[in-house]
Design a protein around this motif. Structure first.
Motif, mmCIF file in Angstrom:
data_model
loop_
_atom_site.group_PDB
_atom_site.id
_atom_site.type_symbol
_atom_site.label_atom_id
_atom_site.label_comp_id
_atom_site.label_asym_id
_atom_site.label_seq_id
_atom_site.Cartn_x
_atom_site.Cartn_y
_atom_site.Cartn_z
ATOM 1 N N VAL A 22 0.844 -1.205 0.000
ATOM 2 C CA VAL A 22 0.000 0.000 0.000
ATOM 3 C C VAL A 22 0.877 1.252 0.000
ATOM 4 O O VAL A 22 0.660 2.188 -0.782
ATOM 5 C CB VAL A 22 -0.959 -0.008 1.212
ATOM 6 C CG1 VAL A 22 -1.605 1.358 1.409
ATOM 7 C CG2 VAL A 22 -2.016 -1.083 1.042
ATOM 8 N N SER A 26 1.645 4.137 -3.052
ATOM 9 C CA SER A 26 1.381 5.569 -2.877
ATOM 10 C C SER A 26 2.636 6.407 -3.117
ATOM 11 O O SER A 26 2.610 7.620 -2.960
ATOM 12 C CB SER A 26 0.829 5.840 -1.476
ATOM 13 O OG SER A 26 1.846 5.706 -0.508
ATOM 14 N N ASP A 107 -7.218 0.456 7.151
ATOM 15 C CA ASP A 107 -7.735 0.895 5.859
ATOM 16 C C ASP A 107 -6.565 1.465 5.050
ATOM 17 O O ASP A 107 -5.829 2.320 5.563
ATOM 18 C CB ASP A 107 -8.804 1.970 6.080
ATOM 19 C CG ASP A 107 -9.300 2.544 4.779
ATOM 20 O OD1 ASP A 107 -10.084 1.865 4.100
ATOM 21 O OD2 ASP A 107 -8.886 3.675 4.445
ATOM 22 N N PRO A 108 -6.355 1.002 3.805
ATOM 23 C CA PRO A 108 -5.231 1.491 3.006
ATOM 24 C C PRO A 108 -5.190 3.013 2.870
ATOM 25 O O PRO A 108 -4.125 3.624 2.968
ATOM 26 C CB PRO A 108 -5.422 0.813 1.650
ATOM 27 C CG PRO A 108 -6.189 -0.437 1.960
ATOM 28 C CD PRO A 108 -7.095 -0.056 3.109
ATOM 29 N N ASP A 109 -6.344 3.640 2.664
ATOM 30 C CA ASP A 109 -6.378 5.094 2.523
ATOM 31 C C ASP A 109 -6.005 5.785 3.836
ATOM 32 O O ASP A 109 -5.310 6.806 3.844
ATOM 33 C CB ASP A 109 -7.763 5.571 2.064
ATOM 34 C CG ASP A 109 -8.077 5.151 0.638
ATOM 35 O OD1 ASP A 109 -7.130 4.956 -0.153
ATOM 36 O OD2 ASP A 109 -9.268 5.002 0.314
ATOM 37 N N ALA A 110 -6.456 5.217 4.964
ATOM 38 C CA ALA A 110 -6.117 5.793 6.266
ATOM 39 C C ALA A 110 -4.622 5.674 6.534
ATOM 40 O O ALA A 110 -4.011 6.595 7.087
ATOM 41 C CB ALA A 110 -6.910 5.094 7.371
ATOM 42 N N THR A 112 -2.092 5.571 4.242
ATOM 43 C CA THR A 112 -1.345 6.541 3.432
ATOM 44 C C THR A 112 -1.604 7.967 3.895
ATOM 45 O O THR A 112 -0.693 8.791 3.914
ATOM 46 C CB THR A 112 -1.656 6.398 1.930
ATOM 47 O OG1 THR A 112 -3.065 6.541 1.711
ATOM 48 C CG2 THR A 112 -1.193 5.050 1.399
ATOM 49 N N GLN A 113 -2.825 8.257 4.327
ATOM 50 C CA GLN A 113 -3.139 9.601 4.821
ATOM 51 C C GLN A 113 -2.396 9.886 6.117
ATOM 52 O O GLN A 113 -1.853 10.983 6.303
ATOM 53 C CB GLN A 113 -4.647 9.774 5.029
ATOM 54 C CG GLN A 113 -5.041 11.201 5.330
ATOM 55 C CD GLN A 113 -4.757 12.139 4.177
ATOM 56 O OE1 GLN A 113 -5.207 11.913 3.064
ATOM 57 N NE2 GLN A 113 -3.990 13.192 4.418
#
Length: 125
Positions: A22, A26, A107-110, A112-113
């Motif tokens: 992940v 990114s 969560d992948p988005d969490a 990277t964020q």
């Protein structure tokens, strides 16, 4: 995300591989370690922008790893990943050793964020 060098410390092979994929997708360069001790060795040998560490690891746990990482590199942001409730320990660590907390399954988005935010000084535990 700008290319960041992330040290990922996770004892579970599958979780470590998934989170590394992940982060790499990114745009991060990822250094992986399977234990707190291996993570500290990597941190002492390589310049990194962010540390991401699991809390529940055998031997040196993630909070101990975070404290030791801040000793080596006082300004390094640390993201803690936890799958169980050691809330009291994490609450004490917030703002000191820990710059952000993520709950498993991550969560992948969490992920990277959180890495992006703490790298830019916007982490909020």
């Amino acid at each position: 995300m700008d290319e960041l060098r992330v040290l990922l410390v996770e004892d579970d092979d599958d979780n470590r591989e998934l989170m590394a994929e992940v982060l790499a997708a990114s745009g991060c360069e990822v250094l992986s370690a399977a234990s707190g001790q291996a993570g500290l060795k990597a941190l002492s040998e390589h310049s990194v922008d962010v540390v991401v560490t699991d809390v529940g690891m055998p031997g040196m746990g993630g909070l101990e790893m975070a404290r030791a990482a801040k000793t080596i590199a006082p300004n390094i942001p640390v993201v803690i990943v936890t799958g169980w409730a050691e809330r009291e320990d994490i609450a004490r660590a917030r703002g000191h050793e820990v710059d952000a907390v993520l709950i498993k399954p991550v969560d992948p988005d969490a992920l990277t964020q959180a890495v992006s935010d703490v790298a830019r000084g916007r982490g909020r535990p």
